[in-house]
Enzyme design. Structure first.
Site, PDB file in Angstrom:
ATOM      1  N   GLU A  97       0.958  -1.139   0.029  1.00 20.09           N
ATOM      2  CA  GLU A  97      -0.137  -0.124  -0.122  1.00 20.09           C
ATOM      3  C   GLU A  97       0.955   1.279  -0.106  1.00 20.09           C
ATOM      4  OE1 GLU A  97      -2.370  -1.153   3.228  1.00 20.09           O
ATOM      5  OE2 GLU A  97      -3.210  -2.688   2.241  1.00 20.09           O
ATOM      6  N   GLY A 173      -6.336  -8.046   1.076  1.00 18.76           N
ATOM      7  CA  GLY A 173      -7.711  -7.439   1.321  1.00 18.76           C
ATOM      8  C   GLY A 173      -8.662  -7.981   0.246  1.00 18.76           C
TER       9      GLY A 173
END
Ligand code: PGA
Length: 253
Positions: A97, A173
């Site tokens: 990320e 995720g």
């Protein structure tokens, strides 16, 4: 030497202060196997508030990021040295990320890893390929380049203390966990690469964690694999019961 067993919880940008303290309390009070090192990586603001409690219970404290310099005019940044003063022992470096949203390059991640070691902390270094790279069958070359550019310039002494997390971007995720075989294959590849820099004995006990949609119902399949030494857990680390269940998913030793 006994192989490491580590489960680290990456809370990401979640939980207001009281909720974070509550979650840390639940994990402290929970049933944790003695041979599994538990590490929590809350947001920066939670760190000094839970450091003491975690230390008293043998739980490691990690930051999710840091800057590459130790002090100076870098408004908004936090240095490894400051983290060390707050009771932090580990820093997640190179999470996908951060690579994606903050353009962190392999070269920067080398400098951050070095800064983390120089402050007396241990990086939890994340690597892993995006979906299109795996679809082209080029995932090993991709991860190899991440390791070569960010970790190989480190001294063998530092490198032998690192924790690596293999986190395929397509599994983070998404609920699409890598299969135990897919993860094992990459972990062997990573261990072999690092072995060439630190030698057989250190490579054999180098912690290589898997990350990406680890849940209570898939952890034991992953932890049964020879080269998977634990997990870096995102979503499931926000629910104490799930996180504790993951920690209890290693095979009997
Ligand atoms: P996830 O995140 O468990 O929610 O997939 C893992 C991670 O990003 O470290």
């Amino acid at each position: 030497m006994q192989k490491p067993r580590i489960v680290a919880g990456n809370w990401k940008m979640n939980l207001r202060l009281q909720a974070g303290i509550h979650l840390a309390d639940e994990i402290v009070r929970g049933n944790r196997p003695e041979d599994v090192q538990c590490i929590l990586a809350p947001p920066f603001i939670h760190l000094p508030l839970i450091a003491r409690k975690l230390e008293q219970h043998g739980i490691g404290l990690a930051a999710q990021n840091c800057y590459e310099y130790s002090t100076g005019p870098y408004t908004g940044e936090i240095s490894p040295d400051m983290l060390q003063s707050a009771g932090v022992a580990y820093v997640i470096v190179g999470h996908s990320e951060r690579r994606l949203h903050f353009q962190e390059s392999n070269a920067l991640l080398y400098r951050k890893s070095l800064a983390v070691f120089e402050a007396g902390l241990i990086p939890i270094f994340c690597c892993g390929e995006p979906l299109e790279v795996r679809q082209q069958g080029k995932e090993k070359a991709f991860v190899e380049q991440q390791l070569e550019e960010s970790l190989f310039p480190l001294s063998a002494e530092y490198l032998s203390q690192i924790i690596i997390a293999y986190e395929p971007v397509w599994a983070i995720g998404t609920g699409h966990v890598a299969s135990p075989d897919q993860a094992q294959e990459m972990h062997v590849f990573i261990r072999d690469k690092i072995r060439s820099r630190i030698g057989d004995a250190s490579a054999a006990v180098l912690p290589i964690l898997y990350g990406g949609s680890v849940k209570p119902d898939n952890a034991s399949g992953l932890f049964a694999m020879e080269d998977i030494n634990g997990a870096l857990v995102g979503g499931a680390s926000l629910v104490a019961k799930d996180f504790l269940e993951i920690m209890a998913s290693f095979p009997n030793s």
